[in-house]
Scaffold this active site. Structure first.
Site, PDB file in Angstrom:
ATOM      1  N   ALA A 342      -8.269   9.556 -15.329  1.00  0.00           N
ATOM      2  CA  ALA A 342      -7.936   9.935 -13.952  1.00  0.00           C
ATOM      3  C   ALA A 342      -9.079   9.636 -12.986  1.00  0.00           C
ATOM      4  O   ALA A 342      -8.944   9.858 -11.781  1.00  0.00           O
ATOM      5  CB  ALA A 342      -7.583  11.427 -13.896  1.00  0.00           C
ATOM      6  N   LYS A 346      -9.678   7.267  -4.546  1.00  0.00           N
ATOM      7  CA  LYS A 346      -8.268   7.157  -4.169  1.00  0.00           C
ATOM      8  C   LYS A 346      -7.995   7.311  -2.675  1.00  0.00           C
ATOM      9  O   LYS A 346      -6.863   7.172  -2.241  1.00  0.00           O
ATOM     10  CB  LYS A 346      -7.456   8.211  -4.930  1.00  0.00           C
ATOM     11  CG  LYS A 346      -7.780   9.650  -4.568  1.00  0.00           C
ATOM     12  CD  LYS A 346      -7.005  10.612  -5.440  1.00  0.00           C
ATOM     13  CE  LYS A 346      -7.243  12.055  -5.046  1.00  0.00           C
ATOM     14  NZ  LYS A 346      -6.757  12.380  -3.698  1.00  0.00           N
ATOM     15  N   LYS A 388       0.627   3.040  -4.584  1.00  0.00           N
ATOM     16  CA  LYS A 388      -0.088   2.111  -3.690  1.00  0.00           C
ATOM     17  C   LYS A 388      -0.479   0.831  -4.407  1.00  0.00           C
ATOM     18  O   LYS A 388      -0.931  -0.135  -3.774  1.00  0.00           O
ATOM     19  CB  LYS A 388      -1.315   2.809  -3.100  1.00  0.00           C
ATOM     20  CG  LYS A 388      -0.939   3.949  -2.148  1.00  0.00           C
ATOM     21  CD  LYS A 388      -2.139   4.758  -1.719  1.00  0.00           C
ATOM     22  CE  LYS A 388      -1.722   5.867  -0.751  1.00  0.00           C
ATOM     23  NZ  LYS A 388      -0.769   6.828  -1.330  1.00  0.00           N
ATOM     24  N   LEU A 428       1.001  16.884  -3.771  1.00  0.00           N
ATOM     25  CA  LEU A 428       0.777  17.869  -2.712  1.00  0.00           C
ATOM     26  C   LEU A 428      -0.529  18.617  -2.918  1.00  0.00           C
ATOM     27  O   LEU A 428      -0.896  18.965  -4.040  1.00  0.00           O
ATOM     28  CB  LEU A 428       1.935  18.872  -2.687  1.00  0.00           C
ATOM     29  CG  LEU A 428       3.305  18.271  -2.381  1.00  0.00           C
ATOM     30  CD1 LEU A 428       4.391  19.295  -2.633  1.00  0.00           C
ATOM     31  CD2 LEU A 428       3.355  17.774  -0.957  1.00  0.00           C
ATOM     32  N   THR A 451      -0.136   9.508  11.908  1.00  0.00           N
ATOM     33  CA  THR A 451      -0.590   8.144  12.188  1.00  0.00           C
ATOM     34  C   THR A 451       0.483   7.287  12.861  1.00  0.00           C
ATOM     35  O   THR A 451       0.175   6.485  13.732  1.00  0.00           O
ATOM     36  CB  THR A 451      -1.047   7.453  10.888  1.00  0.00           C
ATOM     37  OG1 THR A 451       0.025   7.476   9.945  1.00  0.00           O
ATOM     38  CG2 THR A 451      -2.252   8.169  10.302  1.00  0.00           C
TER      39      THR A 451
END
Length: 609
Positions: A342, A346, A388, A428, A451
């Site tokens: 992990a 990020k 992503k 979250l 944004t």
């Protein structure tokens, strides 16, 4: 009350307020209370705070009255029944029980209605849910100075028009009328046993009303079956998602963990720390916490040691995944069977500002850890990836796709270790998540910054994502990219509006210039795109778990990819951003940078030259 009940029982039985028999048994009026007092103490009748009298208090009174009746029978038997009426103990019980109950309830009523100090600042509350939790919380409100319950609303039509704790129960459709009549400041959702999908429906229905919404926790989160004021909490963003959990398969959860030596890299991060929490509950032989941040490692180690010391061997290791020798030594010494990788940078804009470091950590850190795993014969290696990585528009996403390619290439080379990747969207309340930012901005009175009005994201709770990662890792045979079912994408603008309204505020915009909180559009940040995807191609296939799919995606043979990675590492070492970008164009399908270089060091260096 004992003597009064005894007199009443004898008087009723003999039909006279003072029958001659009372003189013969006058000693009972002295001895019975004396013997009942210690018995009542043992039962706990006198330890209850009268103003908090409840069903537990009534049960204690029932036991005490029953014992008092037995004591009365014993005293009379000791002397001999003679002419003493045998129905008197039963009449005594029948009189004493309501008398003892009524006196305590009367004291409670007097305290709540007369003696309790009133507060003008107490919040008026409408309670949604007239079940046991609603009853308990309304009782707690009546005994506090913070809240005043003014009405119940409930979906059950058989309850409408009735009262609970002296408060009327209404149809939910009456809420607008209740808002006008009582001006409550809060609606409290008191339905701990309701499904998450039902809670979502109710929250969506409550959203337009100009009132703050709070809730009691779900049943599985309550410490006990009793609820109180301390259990009231804000509406969580996961409540707005409303996804009912699918029960996990414990055979999958335990497959790569139970009885094995497990290492988590990035153990102090949002995902890494939750991986550690869930892994340790599955009884591994040992758990190695591998983390480069001393602060983060200290916190997750202390948390786990406090709960599991002596049950599971927990080993905190400071180190970087970019140091292959350090990683390999740890894997070898502790005979690691399973790695959950992990460790990653990020945060999209930060990695865009620091592209070389992002690539070093996310790409070469993954490669070096994977090679160390091969050298140490680790059984399973699981990469935590991201949506992503699909047709990336930023360095962070591109670096994670390259990390996937590294594992796919090594898996295709067939060297023993089972390499698996799990890809999912935003979680979250992770570090850098938009949800805590919105909450903080709302508390300050705004503005809330978004944004772009059309930006969307997939969301999942951290525990749910990690639980699925652990199950997916057991299904891999090597080289698979597993994709988690993230549900429907969420429009960030809609999310901001919901959070504002459910906090009891209104949105200030052109249609409502007198609203409380304004939403300001700041423009897309470096590397950010309007929407995320989970699949590069549309060829995902189902697995044995309904929330996990398997993607079949292009990869490079390891020798070919290794040559490209060597070139990329050289370009990074020489700080040649143009060469880095060109190599990423060559390696990654669909890579389209959203902006030009924004690395401040590179920009400042070019200005000097």
């Amino acid at each position: 009350m004992i003597d009064f009940s005894l007199w009443g029982a004898i008087a009723i039985r003999l039909g006279s307020p003072w029958p001659p028999m009372l003189n013969e048994y006058s000693w009972l009026f002295l001895l019975l209370p004396v013997l009942c007092f210690p018995a009542f103490m043992v039962i706990g009748l006198y330890s209850a705070v009268v103003r908090y009298a409840s069903l537990d208090t009534i049960w204690a009174i029932f036991k005490a009255t029953f014992v008092a009746s037995l004591i009365l029978c014993g005293l009379v038997l000791f002397r001999g029944w003679g002419g003493f009426p045998r129905t008197v103990p039963l009449l005594f019980f029948t009189l004493a029980l309501p008398l003892l109950c009524s006196t305590r309830l009367l004291i409670r009523y007097c305290y709540c209605s007369v003696c309790r100090p009133k507060s003008n600042s107490a919040k008026k509350v409408v309670i949604y849910g007239a079940g046991s939790s609603g009853a308990q919380i309304s009782t707690a409100f009546n005994l506090s100075n913070e809240f005043v319950p003014v009405a119940f609303i409930d979906d059950n039509p058989t309850l409408h028009g009735r009262q609970l704790n002296g408060i009327k129960i209404f149809n939910p459709n009456k809420l607008p009328e209740l808002l006008r009549k009582h001006s409550p400041e809060m609606v409290l959702l008191a339905m701990p046993s309701a499904s998450k999908s039902r809670v979502k429906e109710i929250l969506n229905w409550l959203e337009p009303f100009p009132v703050e919404v709070k809730r009691l926790p779900f049943l599985d989160k309550l410490v006990s079956n009793k609820v109180g004021i301390g259990d009231i909490q804000d509406v969580a963003i996961e409540d707005l998602l409303g996804r009912d959990p699918i029960p996990p398969r414990f055979d999958l959860l335990r497959s790569c963990i139970s009885g094995k030596s497990v290492m988590v890299t990035g153990a102090g991060g949002s995902i890494g720390s939750e991986l550690c929490r869930q892994i340790v509950r599955l009884e591994p032989k040992r758990l190695i916490l591998f983390e480069r941040s001393e602060y983060a490692l200290y916190h997750i180690d202390r948390e786990l040691q406090n709960k599991y010391k002596g049950k599971v061997e927990i080993i905190p290791i400071l180190g970087s995944v970019c140091r292959e020798q350090r990683v390999e030594k740890v894997l070898s010494v502790f005979d690691v069977n399973t790695i959950y990788h992990a460790a990653a940078y990020k945060h999209v804009p930060l990695v865009e500002y620091n592209p070389i470091e992002g690539i070093r950590n996310n790409v070469f850190g993954t490669m070096k850890t994977a090679l160390a795993a091969l050298n140490c014969n680790v059984e399973t290696f699981v990469l935590i990836s991201t949506d992503k990585a699909v047709r990336p528009t930023n360095i962070m996403g591109a670096s994670k796709r390259m990390a996937e390619l590294v594992l796919q290439g090594l898996a295709a080379d067939g060297n023993g270790t089972k390499f698996t990747m799990v890809r999912f969207g935003n979680v979250l309340n992770s570090s850098g998540s938009v949800v805590p930012l919105f909450r903080q901005q709302i508390l300050k009175g705004g503005p809330v910054t978004v944004t772009h009005p059309e930006i969307t994201r997939y969301f999942m709770t951290i525990p749910e994502a990690v639980e699925l990662v652990l199950q997916a890792s057991a299904m891999g045979e090597g080289g698979e990219v597993f994709v988690l079912d993230m549900g429907e994408p969420v429009k960030i603008l809609d999310l901001a509006k919901k959070m504002i309204r459910l906090s009891g505020f209104t949105v200030r915009d052109e249609d409502n210039p007198d609203g409380d909180i304004e939403i300001v559009f700041t423009g897309l940040r470096p590397g950010e795109k309007l929407y995320e995807e989970l699949l590069i191609s549309d060829n995902a296939v189902a697995t044995e778990h309904p929330m996990i799919k398997k993607a079949e995606e292009k990869y490079y043979p390891w020798p070919e990819l290794k040559r490209q990675l060597d070139s990329l590492e050289k370009a990074c070492s020489n700080f040649e951003l143009e060469a880095v970008r060109n190599l990423m164009f060559e390696i990654i399908d669909g890579y389209k940078p959203q902006c030009d270089f924004v690395d401040p060091v590179w920009l400042a260096s070019n200005k000097k030259h």
